[in-house]
Design a protein around this motif. Structure first.
Motif, short mmCIF file in Angstrom:
data_model
loop_
_atom_site.label_atom_id
_atom_site.label_comp_id
_atom_site.label_asym_id
_atom_site.label_seq_id
_atom_site.Cartn_x
_atom_site.Cartn_y
_atom_site.Cartn_z
N ASP A 176 0.97 -1.35 0.15
CA ASP A 176 0.05 0.06 -0.13
C ASP A 176 0.72 1.24 -0.02
O ASP A 176 0.30 2.43 0.12
CB ASP A 176 -1.10 -0.06 1.17
N GLY A 200 3.25 1.92 2.18
CA GLY A 200 3.66 2.24 3.54
C GLY A 200 5.15 1.72 3.86
O GLY A 200 5.67 1.00 2.94
N SER A 250 -2.61 -2.32 12.84
CA SER A 250 -2.72 -1.87 11.45
C SER A 250 -4.00 -0.68 11.91
O SER A 250 -4.43 -0.68 12.99
CB SER A 250 -3.35 -2.68 10.58
N ASN A 251 -4.39 0.22 11.09
CA ASN A 251 -5.38 1.19 11.42
C ASN A 251 -6.62 0.74 11.72
O ASN A 251 -7.27 1.01 12.66
CB ASN A 251 -5.49 2.22 10.11
N GLU A 257 -12.06 4.06 11.21
CA GLU A 257 -10.95 3.79 10.64
C GLU A 257 -10.40 5.27 10.03
O GLU A 257 -9.40 5.50 10.12
CB GLU A 257 -10.68 2.96 9.51
N GLY A 258 -11.32 6.03 9.62
CA GLY A 258 -11.03 7.37 9.05
C GLY A 258 -10.41 8.12 9.86
O GLY A 258 -9.23 9.03 9.70
N LYS A 295 -6.70 7.26 10.56
CA LYS A 295 -5.90 7.82 9.88
C LYS A 295 -5.51 9.36 9.90
O LYS A 295 -4.34 9.69 9.91
CB LYS A 295 -6.58 7.64 8.20
N GLN A 296 -6.69 9.89 10.42
CA GLN A 296 -6.42 11.55 10.81
C GLN A 296 -5.34 11.50 11.96
O GLN A 296 -4.32 12.33 11.88
CB GLN A 296 -7.49 12.03 11.06
N VAL A 318 -2.96 9.45 12.71
CA VAL A 318 -1.69 8.73 12.35
C VAL A 318 -1.11 10.07 11.61
O VAL A 318 0.13 10.39 11.92
CB VAL A 318 -1.76 7.66 11.47
N SER A 319 -1.78 10.72 10.64
CA SER A 319 -0.94 11.71 9.68
C SER A 319 -0.69 12.88 10.67
O SER A 319 0.47 13.32 10.60
CB SER A 319 -2.22 12.24 8.88
N ARG A 352 5.65 5.18 9.20
CA ARG A 352 5.12 4.69 10.32
C ARG A 352 6.30 3.91 11.20
O ARG A 352 6.31 3.80 12.45
CB ARG A 352 3.99 3.44 10.10
#
Length: 216
Positions: free
Chosen positions: A117, A119, A165-166, A177-178, A181-182, A184-185, A196
């Motif tokens: 992906d 990453g 994982s996310n 999950e979204g 992701k925010q 993590v960013s 990561r």
């Protein structure tokens, strides 16, 4: 993906593990590093999983050559050795992941999917080994870097450092999950790290992995 290892039984075992994921298809195999590079150029797989010790061309040299000749193929190194020198050379040579043969089968699948992906994935055991060798003086610096994170960001970073994982982090923290992701960013940006793997190292150095509820 391409699977390269000089031991046929190891290739069979790894292929069997990866076949449990319907999204992973092993399109080619190789028994030495030179043949692995040739196969990468012939098949252009999304991921090449290379054993670190192979005849003709070891996995580290093969990873470097693959990064130069086929940059679209992400490379992960598979090994029984977790010495920091190997890890440093692998990552510097263009590898996006470093996985242990002795690791959990899920970790192998997660690592392949992560590099596919776009990453990066560093086995938590490898990360722990790296940190154990360079912990003195770095722990305080890492704790200072993470001090400005929110409590939730520290939780996410700890779980990320443990290799989750996310989707797994989302399930553990009862988030979508979204949102993860925010987080993590935002964590990557606030820590000033690129991916990561680097964030996981900071998590280990700061002691956040062992502070995270539900982790051993």
């Amino acid at each position: 993906m391409l699977l390269a290892d000089d031991e046929a039984m190891v290739r069979a075992g790894v292929r069997a593990i990866l076949s449990a994921d319907p999204g992973i298809d092993v399109v080619a195999e190789a028994a030495d590093g030179r043949l692995a590079v040739d196969a990468i150029l012939a098949h252009r797989p999304d991921v090449a999983l290379l054993d670190i010790r192979m005849p003709n061309l070891d996995g580290l040299a093969a990873a470097e050559e693959a990064a130069r000749l086929a940059p679209a193929t992400a490379v992960a190194i598979l090994t029984t050795f977790s010495e920091s020198a190997y890890v440093a050379r692998a990552l510097a040579g263009g590898a996006s992941g470093f996985l242990l043969k002795s690791g959990d089968p899920y970790e192998l699948i997660a690592g392949v999917r992560a590099v596919a992906d776009g990453g990066a994935f560093l086995s938590p055991k490898v990360a722990a080994h790296l940190i154990d060798r360079e912990r003195i003086g770095r722990g305080a610096q890492a704790r200072s870097r993470t001090a400005e994170l929110t409590a939730r960001e520290r939780e996410v970073l700890g779980l990320l450092g443990a290799g989750l994982s996310n989707p797994e982090i989302a399930a553990r923290l009862h988030l979508v999950e979204g949102t993860v992701k925010q987080y993590v960013s935002a964590i990557l940006e606030r820590l000033g790290v690129r991916n990561r793997v680097q964030a996981a190292i900071v998590a280990y150095e700061a002691g956040l992995v062992h502070e995270t509820p539900g982790l051993p």
